[in-house]
Design an enzyme around this catalytic site. Structure first.
Site, mmCIF file in Angstrom:
data_model
loop_
_atom_site.group_PDB
_atom_site.id
_atom_site.type_symbol
_atom_site.label_atom_id
_atom_site.label_comp_id
_atom_site.label_asym_id
_atom_site.label_seq_id
_atom_site.Cartn_x
_atom_site.Cartn_y
_atom_site.Cartn_z
ATOM 1 N N HIS A 103 32.172 42.424 38.431
ATOM 2 C CA HIS A 103 32.320 42.438 36.948
ATOM 3 C C HIS A 103 33.183 41.329 36.546
ATOM 4 O O HIS A 103 32.720 40.716 35.403
ATOM 5 C CB HIS A 103 33.382 44.034 36.879
ATOM 6 C CG HIS A 103 33.788 44.035 35.328
ATOM 7 N ND1 HIS A 103 33.064 44.556 34.325
ATOM 8 C CD2 HIS A 103 34.992 43.516 35.046
ATOM 9 C CE1 HIS A 103 33.795 44.324 33.126
ATOM 10 N NE2 HIS A 103 34.832 43.995 33.507
ATOM 11 N N GLU A 104 34.067 40.870 37.299
ATOM 12 C CA GLU A 104 34.888 39.690 36.884
ATOM 13 C C GLU A 104 34.232 38.337 36.822
ATOM 14 O O GLU A 104 34.272 37.691 35.833
ATOM 15 C CB GLU A 104 36.154 39.495 37.448
ATOM 16 C CG GLU A 104 37.154 40.794 37.428
ATOM 17 C CD GLU A 104 37.632 40.898 36.075
ATOM 18 O OE1 GLU A 104 37.917 40.194 35.368
ATOM 19 O OE2 GLU A 104 37.652 42.332 35.887
ATOM 20 N N HIS A 137 32.141 37.612 33.711
ATOM 21 C CA HIS A 137 32.797 37.151 32.640
ATOM 22 C C HIS A 137 32.199 35.691 32.750
ATOM 23 O O HIS A 137 32.035 34.813 31.649
ATOM 24 C CB HIS A 137 34.008 37.218 32.467
ATOM 25 C CG HIS A 137 34.392 38.605 32.228
ATOM 26 N ND1 HIS A 137 34.270 39.312 31.033
ATOM 27 C CD2 HIS A 137 35.252 39.572 32.777
ATOM 28 C CE1 HIS A 137 34.606 40.522 31.051
ATOM 29 N NE2 HIS A 137 35.234 40.903 32.225
#
Length: 346
Positions: free
Chosen positions: A275-276, A279
């Site tokens: 998820h990170e 970004h």
């Protein structure tokens, strides 16, 4: 002004009451019918008592969230009301512009910090109450003091440069500031992982080599093969589970909290890391830099135009402006007339 505060307070209380009534209509542990009994249903992994506690915490967080924006506005108005008095005091205390600015900014920052301190203390105790944190008050106070010191020093240096820039480029300072603020944000993003973040937590290479290899493989597949993989003592401040990707260039790193390592499986950690990493893949950091540049440009240009609105030489406003034009400016960045002085236009 007193009448304004009374009216604002009345509307604020009515607004708070309306928000409270709305939030109290929420059902504890509510789950849409289609998700009941699934992995998304809190009843599958939480007790009734835990669901009730989570509901109470949710109410408090929502309530403070919706009240924060009008509260920020009220505090801003309060500060503006005292801003000129602080400026005048600074002029009387110091002769050199840099010390006037130092006094003004220090007093203003302390005032803002004290106004928000009760709210900061409230959230500190709230996290303790719901076992989201086990940080001691001494440790919290040290982190708070470090953050305050950074804000004070970096903010003063920025303002000192800004007023120097206004004096040197009275008509184009806002444009130069926008481009320099972009460079400044990039520099902060580059330095944060190695200069600022270590002031609050300890960082070290991840000790679990098997987990490290899994994360490295995931990072390689995602296009950031050279990112450093570190773990931090997140448990110092929080019992929560988290991971993040930060930095740019050679300081790009993937950081995993020790709470995540202790409480999550490898697959769960990879899910959070993915998820990170998303970004980065979606350029959220660079998009944020561009947005910050645009906002800085608009704010600077808007400020410049506001302080250069032509005023008619009649009535109270005209007399006020004439007084400023004739007055020699002693404060902060100006070297000649007060036409270039933002503080004399407050």
């Amino acid at each position: 002004m007193k009448k304004f505060y009374v009216i604002f307070t009345i509307f604020y209380l009515l607004y708070a009451g309306a928000i409270a009534v709305y939030l109290l209509q929420l059902e504890p542990g509510y789950v849409p019918e289609m998700y009941k009994g699934t992995a998304s249903d809190p009843a599958q992994f939480m007790t009734a008592g835990e669901i009730k506690e989570a509901y109470h915490l949710q109410l408090i967080e929502y309530f403070t969230y919706f009240l924060s924006t009008p509260l920020d506005l009220l505090i801003l108005i309060l500060i503006m009301a005292f801003s000129v008095k602080i400026r005048n005091k600074a002029i009387n205390i110091a002769k050199k512009s840099r010390w006037q600015l130092a006094y003004y900014y220090t007093v203003l920052t302390i005032a803002m910090t004290l106004l928000y301190l009760p709210l900061d203390l409230f959230f500190y105790h709230l996290n303790l109450r719901y076992e989201l944190s086990s940080q001691s008050f001494l440790s919290w106070s040290i982190d708070f003091a470090i953050g305050f010191a950074l804000e004070l020093v970096l903010g003063f240096l920025f303002l000192l440069f800004l007023y120097w820039l206004i004096a040197k480029q009275p008509k184009k300072w806002w444009l130069t500031m926008a481009f320099l603020s972009l460079s400044f944000n990039i520099l902060i993003l580059f330095l944060a992982p190695v200069v600022f973040m270590p002031l609050f937590n300890d960082y070290q290479p991840i000790q679990n080599q098997e987990l490290k290899a899994e994360i490295q493989e995931l990072a390689k597949e995602s296009g950031i093969p050279n990112a450093k993989i570190l773990e931090m003592n997140m448990s110092k401040q929080s019992n929560g589970i988290n991971a993040f990707v930060t930095g740019i260039g050679s300081n790009k790193m993937i950081v995993l909290g020790d709470t995540a390592i202790e409480n999550m499986t490898t697959e769960e950690i990879k899910f959070v890391i993915a998820h990170e990493i998303g970004h980065y893949k979606l350029n959220h950091i660079y998009n944020s830099l561009i947005l910050a540049f645009i906002l800085s440009f608009l704010f600077g240009y808007g400020t410049y135009k506001i302080y250069h609105v032509p005023l008619k030489n009649s009535g109270i406003i005209g007399a006020w402006k004439n007084k400023l034009i004739l007055q020699r400016c002693r404060c902060f960045s100006c070297r000649s007339s007060s036409l270039q002085c933002l503080f004399h236009r407050l």
